[in-house]
Scaffold this active site. Structure first.
Site, PDB file in Angstrom:
ATOM      1  N   SER A 137       0.894 -12.734 -34.220  1.00 17.08           N
ATOM      2  CA  SER A 137       2.196 -13.261 -33.828  1.00 17.08           C
ATOM      3  C   SER A 137       3.321 -12.254 -34.109  1.00 17.08           C
ATOM      4  CB  SER A 137       2.435 -14.591 -34.550  1.00 17.08           C
ATOM      5  OG  SER A 137       3.548 -15.265 -34.024  1.00 17.08           O
ATOM      6  N   HIS A 194       1.015 -14.006 -28.372  1.00 19.94           N
ATOM      7  CA  HIS A 194       1.301 -15.243 -27.649  1.00 19.94           C
ATOM      8  C   HIS A 194       2.812 -15.363 -27.456  1.00 19.94           C
ATOM      9  CE1 HIS A 194       2.923 -17.199 -31.241  1.00 19.94           C
ATOM     10  NE2 HIS A 194       1.883 -16.738 -31.919  1.00 19.94           N
TER      11      HIS A 194
END
Length: 248
Positions: free
Chosen positions: A127, A150
């Site tokens: 992340s 993501h």
């Protein structure tokens, strides 16, 4: 004789007490900030900084969470930058991500340092850990380590506000721009990984493991601690040689 015995006993115990207090101080420092210097804590020219667990930003996380508090990391980066005895920074990551703004702030600070920095992803650099992993002068990833890429996410309660969509989109652009500027992956390639469907179970995004992160152009090389320290020492020596050439 008793006075002499008492004198020697007191003086023999004092160094042990000082040494113990010093050791306790070092242990407290490691436990609270998760950092130290290598290979000797005072003598090394390399500062080691760890980004472990979840990156804690403006919201305090529950005490059972393993966290890295950005307000602890920032002064360490400032100290490493201004300390003439520190010639390079080794940044080790094993993080699940966390606060986006805090993570980007740390990544920007690492990228703006004048001293050479090497990052090493062990376990995971997920992340918002991705921008921090690419912020250094050179980056490594362990063969078994993973990185999750993501879209930037907010909770459903916040997404219900129209303005949050614009905020979300701009925040995502900041992440994309930073990663593409500090790595060899293109904007199109990074967006493809970020918005890939079906790669993650019932979600959007991509997991890249070790060598895949290198092939995608996110990380420079697969390697471990030995390679990272060797590379950092090489970068330090290159910097010294360049300074000598400029002076001459």
């Amino acid at each position: 004789m008793r006075h002499n015995d008492s004198y020697y006993q007191q003086n023999s115990e004092k160094p042990q007490t000082d040494k113990q207090e010093k050791g306790d101080g070092i242990v407290d420092k490691i436990q609270q900030l998760g950092q130290t210097n290598i290979p000797q804590m005072e003598a090394s020219n390399i500062h080691v900084l760890t980004i472990i667990g979840q990156i804690e930003g403006h919201m305090q996380l529950p005490p059972q969470n393993k966290t890295t508090k950005y307000e602890h990391v920032i002064p360490q980066l400032v100290a490493a930058e201004q300390n003439p005895k520190i010639e390079g920074l080794l940044l080790i990551l094993n993080t699940v991500g966390g606060d986006v703004e805090a993570g980007l702030a740390l990544a920007e600070m690492v990228a703006s340092m004048s001293k050479p920095t090497v990052t090493l992803v062990l376990g995971g650099g997920h992340s918002i850990g991705v921008p921090i992993a690419v912020a250094g002068t050179y980056s490594y990833i362990a063969e078994s380590a993973t990185m999750t890429i993501h879209p930037v996410r907010l909770t459903g309660l916040v997404i219900g506000v129209p303005q949050s969509f614009e905020y979300l989109d701009k925040m995502q652009d900041r992440v994309i721009n930073f990663v593409t500027q500090h790595s060899n992956i293109s904007e199109e390639g990074f967006k493809e990984l970020m918005l890939s469907k079906g790669n993650l179970t019932r979600d959007i995004g991509t997991n890249v493991i070790g060598i895949d992160a290198v092939h995608e152009g996110i990380i420079n090389e697969v390697g471990g601690l030995g390679q990272a320290i060797k590379k950092l020492n090489d970068l330090i020596e290159e910097g010294k040689s360049h300074q000598k050439d400029v002076i001459q």
